[in-house]
Write an enzyme that holds these catalytic residues in place. Structure first.
Site, short mmCIF file in Angstrom:
data_model
loop_
_atom_site.label_atom_id
_atom_site.label_comp_id
_atom_site.label_asym_id
_atom_site.label_seq_id
_atom_site.Cartn_x
_atom_site.Cartn_y
_atom_site.Cartn_z
N GLU A 7 -24.23 29.13 -25.41
CA GLU A 7 -22.99 29.82 -25.00
C GLU A 7 -22.01 29.89 -26.16
O GLU A 7 -22.07 29.06 -27.09
CB GLU A 7 -22.33 29.03 -23.87
CG GLU A 7 -22.60 29.57 -22.48
CD GLU A 7 -21.85 30.86 -22.16
OE1 GLU A 7 -21.43 31.58 -23.09
OE2 GLU A 7 -21.69 31.16 -20.97
N ASP A 8 -21.10 30.84 -26.11
CA ASP A 8 -20.04 30.89 -27.11
C ASP A 8 -18.88 29.97 -26.74
O ASP A 8 -18.32 29.30 -27.59
CB ASP A 8 -19.54 32.33 -27.33
CG ASP A 8 -19.12 33.01 -26.04
OD1 ASP A 8 -19.55 32.56 -24.95
OD2 ASP A 8 -18.38 34.00 -26.11
N ASP A 23 -15.01 27.38 -20.68
CA ASP A 23 -13.59 27.42 -20.36
C ASP A 23 -13.38 26.62 -19.06
O ASP A 23 -13.32 25.40 -19.08
CB ASP A 23 -13.22 28.90 -20.24
CG ASP A 23 -11.74 29.17 -20.22
OD1 ASP A 23 -10.96 28.21 -20.25
OD2 ASP A 23 -11.34 30.35 -20.15
N PHE A 66 -5.68 31.85 -26.85
CA PHE A 66 -6.47 33.06 -26.61
C PHE A 66 -7.25 33.40 -27.88
O PHE A 66 -6.69 33.94 -28.84
CB PHE A 66 -5.54 34.21 -26.23
CG PHE A 66 -6.25 35.35 -25.55
CD1 PHE A 66 -5.79 35.84 -24.33
CD2 PHE A 66 -7.38 35.94 -26.12
CE1 PHE A 66 -6.45 36.89 -23.70
CE2 PHE A 66 -8.04 36.98 -25.50
CZ PHE A 66 -7.58 37.46 -24.28
N ARG A 96 -15.39 41.16 -31.25
CA ARG A 96 -16.58 40.30 -31.26
C ARG A 96 -17.17 40.17 -32.66
O ARG A 96 -17.85 39.21 -32.97
CB ARG A 96 -17.66 40.87 -30.32
CG ARG A 96 -17.29 40.87 -28.84
CD ARG A 96 -18.55 41.18 -28.03
NE ARG A 96 -18.25 41.61 -26.67
CZ ARG A 96 -18.10 40.80 -25.63
NH1 ARG A 96 -18.18 39.50 -25.80
NH2 ARG A 96 -17.87 41.27 -24.42
C1 PRP Z 1 -17.23 33.94 -21.29
C2 PRP Z 1 -18.20 32.97 -21.96
C3 PRP Z 1 -18.78 32.22 -20.81
C4 PRP Z 1 -17.65 32.20 -19.81
C5 PRP Z 1 -16.97 30.88 -19.85
O1 PRP Z 1 -17.94 35.08 -20.90
O2 PRP Z 1 -19.18 33.63 -22.72
O3 PRP Z 1 -19.94 32.84 -20.29
O4 PRP Z 1 -16.73 33.23 -20.17
O5 PRP Z 1 -15.92 30.83 -18.95
P1 PRP Z 1 -15.85 29.79 -17.76
O6 PRP Z 1 -16.20 28.43 -18.31
O7 PRP Z 1 -14.40 29.87 -17.34
O8 PRP Z 1 -16.77 30.23 -16.68
P2 PRP Z 1 -17.22 36.41 -20.38
O9 PRP Z 1 -17.17 36.36 -18.87
O10 PRP Z 1 -15.92 36.58 -21.09
O11 PRP Z 1 -18.26 37.54 -20.77
P3 PRP Z 1 -18.74 38.03 -22.23
O12 PRP Z 1 -19.48 36.87 -22.86
O13 PRP Z 1 -19.64 39.17 -21.93
O14 PRP Z 1 -17.51 38.42 -23.02
#
Ligand code: PRP
Length: 180
Positions: A99-100, A103, A152, A165
């Site tokens: 994962e990136d 949160d 952010f 990105r």
């Molecule tokens: C981001 C990230 C995780 C998630 C984490 O994805 O890549 O998958 O949010 O958030 P959380 O811990 O609050 O669940 P996002 O929904 O922004 O999609 P993306 O990677 O396509 O930008």
């Protein structure tokens, strides 16, 4: 230019490269002699994945998943929608989710639950960024690149309205760009 929208560089390209190498070494050591299967959560995780996998010295395969939260409902239900499921079965495999950012933890909490039911030999998590301050559900994270403050952030896979990105670093977006 995109870079002009960044108020502060939180993690430089060099720091990311260095930490990715360290994580890859740890993962290569831990999975030595094992059958490693990486699962990347699209889209944000893809930039980290391609750099991480090129530093791994153990053989591994890769699959992708895409998720999306059910809007505001996620906060209360923790329900995440699967937009794209895995191509291959993970039964009996040593799975590492890449994962990136983590949160609130809702995405990974849900993914861990549904992937565990599919019978992998092991199931672990590697995230580049961790925002512990924002956590609402507990997640055991095995590999963390950086713990970051509740700001952010964009870049290195992370977006705002699908932009930024491609920035090679992790930066803090100027507040006037997302505040009304
Ligand atoms: C981001 C990230 C995780 C998630 C984490 O994805 O890549 O998958 O949010 O958030 P959380 O811990 O609050 O669940 P996002 O929904 O922004 O999609 P993306 O990677 O396509 O930008």
């Amino acid at each position: 230019m995109l870079v002009d929208d960044v108020a502060e560089i939180l993690i430089t390209e060099q720091q990311i490269r260095q930490r990715t190498q360290e994580l890859a070494q740890a993962i290569s050591r831990d999975y030595s002699g094992e059958d490693l299967h990486l699962i990347c959560v699209l889209k944000g995780g893809v930039v980290f994945l391609v750099d991480l996998m090129r530093e791994l010295s153990v053989p591994h395969s890769v699959d992708f998943m895409a998720t999306s939260s059910y809007g505001a409902d996620t906060k209360t239900s923790g329900v995440v929608r699967i937009l794209k499921d895995l191509d291959k079965s993970i039964e009996g495999r040593n799975v590492l989710i890449v994962e990136d950012i983590i949160d609130t933890g809702y995405t990974l909490n849900y993914l861990m639950r549904i992937l565990r039911e599919r019978g992998p030999a092991s199931l672990r998590i590697c995230t580049l960024l961790n925002k512990q301050e924002r956590r609402e559900v507990d997640i055991a994270v095995d590999y963390i690149g950086f713990n970051i403050p509740n700001k952010f952030v964009v870049g290195y896979g992370l977006d705002f309205n699908e932009h930024y990105r491609n920035l090679p670093f992790v930066g803090v977006l100027k507040p006037e760009l997302y505040q009304a």
